[in-house]
Enzyme design. Structure first.
Site, PDB file in Angstrom:
ATOM      1  N   HIS A  83      39.858 -12.595  19.848  1.00 12.39           N
ATOM      2  CA  HIS A  83      38.807 -12.955  18.898  1.00 12.39           C
ATOM      3  C   HIS A  83      38.298 -14.376  19.127  1.00 12.39           C
ATOM      4  CE1 HIS A  83      42.179 -14.555  16.260  1.00 12.39           C
ATOM      5  NE2 HIS A  83      41.251 -15.454  15.959  1.00 12.39           N
ATOM      6  N   ASP A 219      45.352  -8.767  20.694  1.00  5.72           N
ATOM      7  CA  ASP A 219      44.470  -9.914  20.490  1.00  5.72           C
ATOM      8  C   ASP A 219      44.739 -10.992  21.546  1.00  5.72           C
ATOM      9  OD1 ASP A 219      42.607 -11.607  19.438  1.00  5.72           O
ATOM     10  OD2 ASP A 219      43.317 -11.459  17.384  1.00  5.72           O
ATOM     11  N   SER A 655      44.854 -19.780  15.660  1.00  5.68           N
ATOM     12  CA  SER A 655      44.591 -18.600  16.479  1.00  5.68           C
ATOM     13  C   SER A 655      44.644 -18.964  17.956  1.00  5.68           C
ATOM     14  CB  SER A 655      43.210 -18.028  16.151  1.00  5.68           C
ATOM     15  OG  SER A 655      43.178 -17.462  14.879  1.00  5.68           O
TER      16      SER A 655
END
Length: 720
Positions: A83, A219, A655
């Site tokens: 992402h 991810d 992230s």
């Protein structure tokens, strides 16, 4: 029988979880203070090594300017979350050649694609305390003078640091302005997309599974850093060569088991654990509820204006993903605040702090600072509410571009050192790339639909929240129905030339007089709003100047009060390098609910419906059905682990953070938290705070068995 035992053990573990969870996002200089606990928790390398930003492993940890990442090969290969790289995938996609759907893999370095404009890889190389230089002599200044002085010193220190070619520097504030640190970072400007699995792997579960457990999301994605042939930082050019980092992480194919030590190194964005009661009350009683309503309407508007499968939808995929993420996060914040009684907890904290201050007359200055800060917090909340809908009503992409160009024209009348941040020569590459990026992130029909939504909400506001200069310039006086409003906006899109990239770029050199003479409707509106917005900015700067005087005193009171209880005070997250640590741990966030620490390949097939977002590629499903686990099999879970939970303290910006084992080998990538965890931005709850990671064994399995990325596996240093 073994499964029953495991669940029972999990529930027993969950009951004692508060003793295990490690609160705190620690700066590198704080790590020696917690060295004993790092070792006790399981760290096998010398904790002192974590303070050396140019050594191993911290020299391999990088920032993407919003996400975290790490080097995993000597040839500049960088791994981060899917992402985090998805904007670059989207930027290179069209409806006919959609890498979001099909995935992207460069078979050779020459096939790698330029990342989205503005993409950067930052390698932190040095930290220097500049507190005295930043704060000296500011105590006696007026709020506005204080703000301007601190900002100018920040720009001066940054400029001195950036005399070193190829570096991007930052002066970061800690503890509300009590401390300042100069951060020196190598800036890699040529960033290329190497590999990203299809959304059906990298975004598996989509917005339904976002912030949820169990999770089965791949991810992960890869960039590569490039520099000029002489090794200096350079913009994209075919002759550039892969950057050779001094350090890179080994990638573990052996993985983890429940209870193992893990730590994450990355760049968490922001937390508000020291926010005042007034700030908490405003956020949870007004700001967040208002956003939840707006975000759902906004998402619906884009989806209706940009149908699935259209080129317009491709352009707005990144925005949609961000809005869906923000909406779900905000709901989680509200639910978490209700569950823990956040407002009451914050009130109790302030009452206890006040009692501690009152117990000793020498602490009276703390009370004065806190009283002033509480008043300022209330003023700031009221100003934010008044300007909220105006901010959205002036959000159209081309109006924003026009406003930035007109501001640039004014700022360029000043010496570079005196310009506002964002408009100095050091910012012009980003400025230009931001204008270029509109090419793949703007569609007039979708932009107009959003503007209609925002204007309708703005027009519903009390007269006191309306802005006369805006209403007059746009013709929003008197009664105006939807059809009339739509016609007004059509004239803007029909009459503008700012949709053309070359036109936007050419205006970077315009003077204020050039732009004032423009007949472009968006530029005319930008000119009309300029003085009003400078007034808003001046008011904000005055409040910020007051905060610079008051918040350090508040934070010193918090620090001393906590120290009196034997507690350490770590600074709120601010996008600077932090380390957080703990163990692989499931949990029980609610009565009767148990979270196992790992998910497996078989969970993908259990969820799969063949329809987005549960539409795993057929090749992947076939490999799972055949139980082709390869070297990535975990006997502890009886399959290949996909995602795992830990009790690490994390937030947005984390992230892509490298999740490391006790030997500082890469065992995962941090990519999310559970729905019950999101309120940890405001309050750390050890029972419910859990962070979600993609397991490197799943990452390697997908690369090996599904996408044929063996070349990248061979490039990395994979260890058992």
């Amino acid at each position: 029988m073994r499964k029953i035992t495991t669940v029972a053990a999990l529930l027993a573990c969950a009951a004692s979880a508060p003793l295990a969870a490690k609160e705190g996002m620690f700066t590198p200089k704080q790590l020696p203070e917690i060295a004993e606990d790092l070792r006790a928790t399981g760290l096998e390398i010398d904790p002192e090594a974590l303070t050396d930003l140019t050594g191993f492993p911290m020299g391999a940890i990088v920032s993407l300017g919003g996400c975290s990442a790490s080097f995993v090969s000597p040839a500049g290969l960088v791994v981060t979350n899917h992402h985090c790289a998805r904007g670059s995938v989207q930027y290179n996609s069209t409806a006919e050649n959609n890498y979001l759907v099909d995935g992207f893999l460069a078979k050779a370095k020459g096939d790698e694609l330029p990342a989205a404009p503005g993409s950067r890889i930052y390698v932190t190389t040095a930290l220097t305390d500049v507190t005295q230089r930043m704060r000296e002599g500011t105590e006696t200044l007026s709020p506005t003078e204080r703000y301007e002085t601190v900002e100018q010193r920040m720009k001066d220190i940054t400029a001195e640091c950036e005399e070193k070619a190829g570096y991007r520097c930052q002066v970061a504030s800690f503890y509300g302005g009590a401390e300042y640190t100069l951060i020196e970072r190598l800036e890699v400007r040529d960033v290329r997309l190497v590999y990203a699995p299809a959304d059906s792997i990298g975004k598996y579960g989509g917005d339904i599974d976002n912030w949820m457990w169990p999770r089965h999301t791949g991810d992960f994605a890869f960039y590569r850093a490039y520099v000029a042939p002489d090794g200096s930082a350079a913009d994209y050019a075919e002759e550039n060569v892969p950057y050779q980092p001094e350090h890179h992480l080994k990638v573990s194919a052996g993985g983890l088991k429940e209870g193992d030590f893990v730590m994450a190194a990355g760049y968490p964005g922001s937390t508000s654990r020291y926010a005042t009661l007034a700030e908490v009350e405003n956020t949870f009683s007004w700001t967040y509820p208002t956003y939840v309503t707006l975000l759902n309407e906004w998402i619906d508007t884009i989806e209706e204006a940009a149908p699935e499968g259209s080129d317009a939808r491709v352009k707005y995929e990144s925005l949609l993903a961000g809005l869906n993420n923000f909406e779900k996060n905000t709901r989680g914040q509200l639910e978490g605040a209700r569950r823990v009684g956040l407002v009451d907890l914050r009130r109790e904290r302030e009452e206890a702090l006040a009692a501690w201050i009152a117990a000793d007359s020498s602490r009276a200055a703390y009370g004065e600072a806190i009283a002033g800060l509480q008043t300022l917090s209330q003023e700031s909340a009221e100003a934010a509410q008044e300007a909220f809908w105006y901010g959205f009503a002036t959000r159209p992409a081309l109006l924003s571009a026009a406003q930035r160009l007109y501001r640039l024209a004014h700022e360029r009348q000043k010496p570079d050192a005196e310009r506002e941040p964002g408009f100095q020569e050091r910012d012009m590459t980003f400025f230009r790339q931001g204008l270029q990026a509109l090419d793949r992130r703007y569609e007039a029909s979708v932009d107009k639909a959003q503007w209609m939504l925002f204007l309708e909400s703005y027009l519903d506001q009390p007269a006191g929240n309306r802005v006369a200069v805006f209403d007059n310039a746009l013709g929003l006086t008197g009664e105006i129905d939807e059809a009339t409003l739509s016609t007004k906006l059509d004239a803007y899109y029909a009459g503008t030339s700012l949709g053309d990239t070359e036109t936007r770029l050419s205006l970077m050199d315009a003077t204020p007089e050039d732009l004032e003479a423009s007949d472009d409707p968006f530029m005319q509106l930008a000119v009309a709003l300029y003085e009003y917005e400078r007034g808003l900015e001046a008011e904000s700067e005055e409040r910020s100047g007051r905060a610079l005087a008051l918040r350090p005193g508040y934070m010193e009171a918090i620090t001393q009060w906590q120290r009196s209880q034997g507690l350490a005070t770590y600074p709120d997250a601010n996008s600077t390098l932090r380390v957080t640590y703990g163990t692989v741990l499931g949990g029980s966030p609610k009565d009767g609910m148990a979270y196992m620490p790992f998910t497996t390949l078989e969970g993908i097939t259990e969820k799969d419906t063949g329809e987005d977002p549960f539409n795993a590629p057929e090749r992947q499903l076939q490999e799972i059905r055949e139980k082709d686990y390869g070297r990535y099999y975990s006997p502890e879970v009886g399959s290949v682990p996909v995602n795992f939970l830990s009790d690490l303290d994390s937030t947005g910006g984390n992230s892509g953070s490298a999740t490391l084992n006790a030997r500082a080998e890469l065992v995962g990538l941090l990519f999310d938290g559970t729905f019950e965890s999101v309120n940890s931005d405001w309050h750390f709850d050890p029972r419910t705070t859990r962070t979600i990671h993609v397991d490197t064994r799943y990452m390697l399995w997908v690369m090996d068995k599904v996408d044929g990325a063996q070349g990248l596996i061979e490039e990395m240093d994979v260890v058992e």
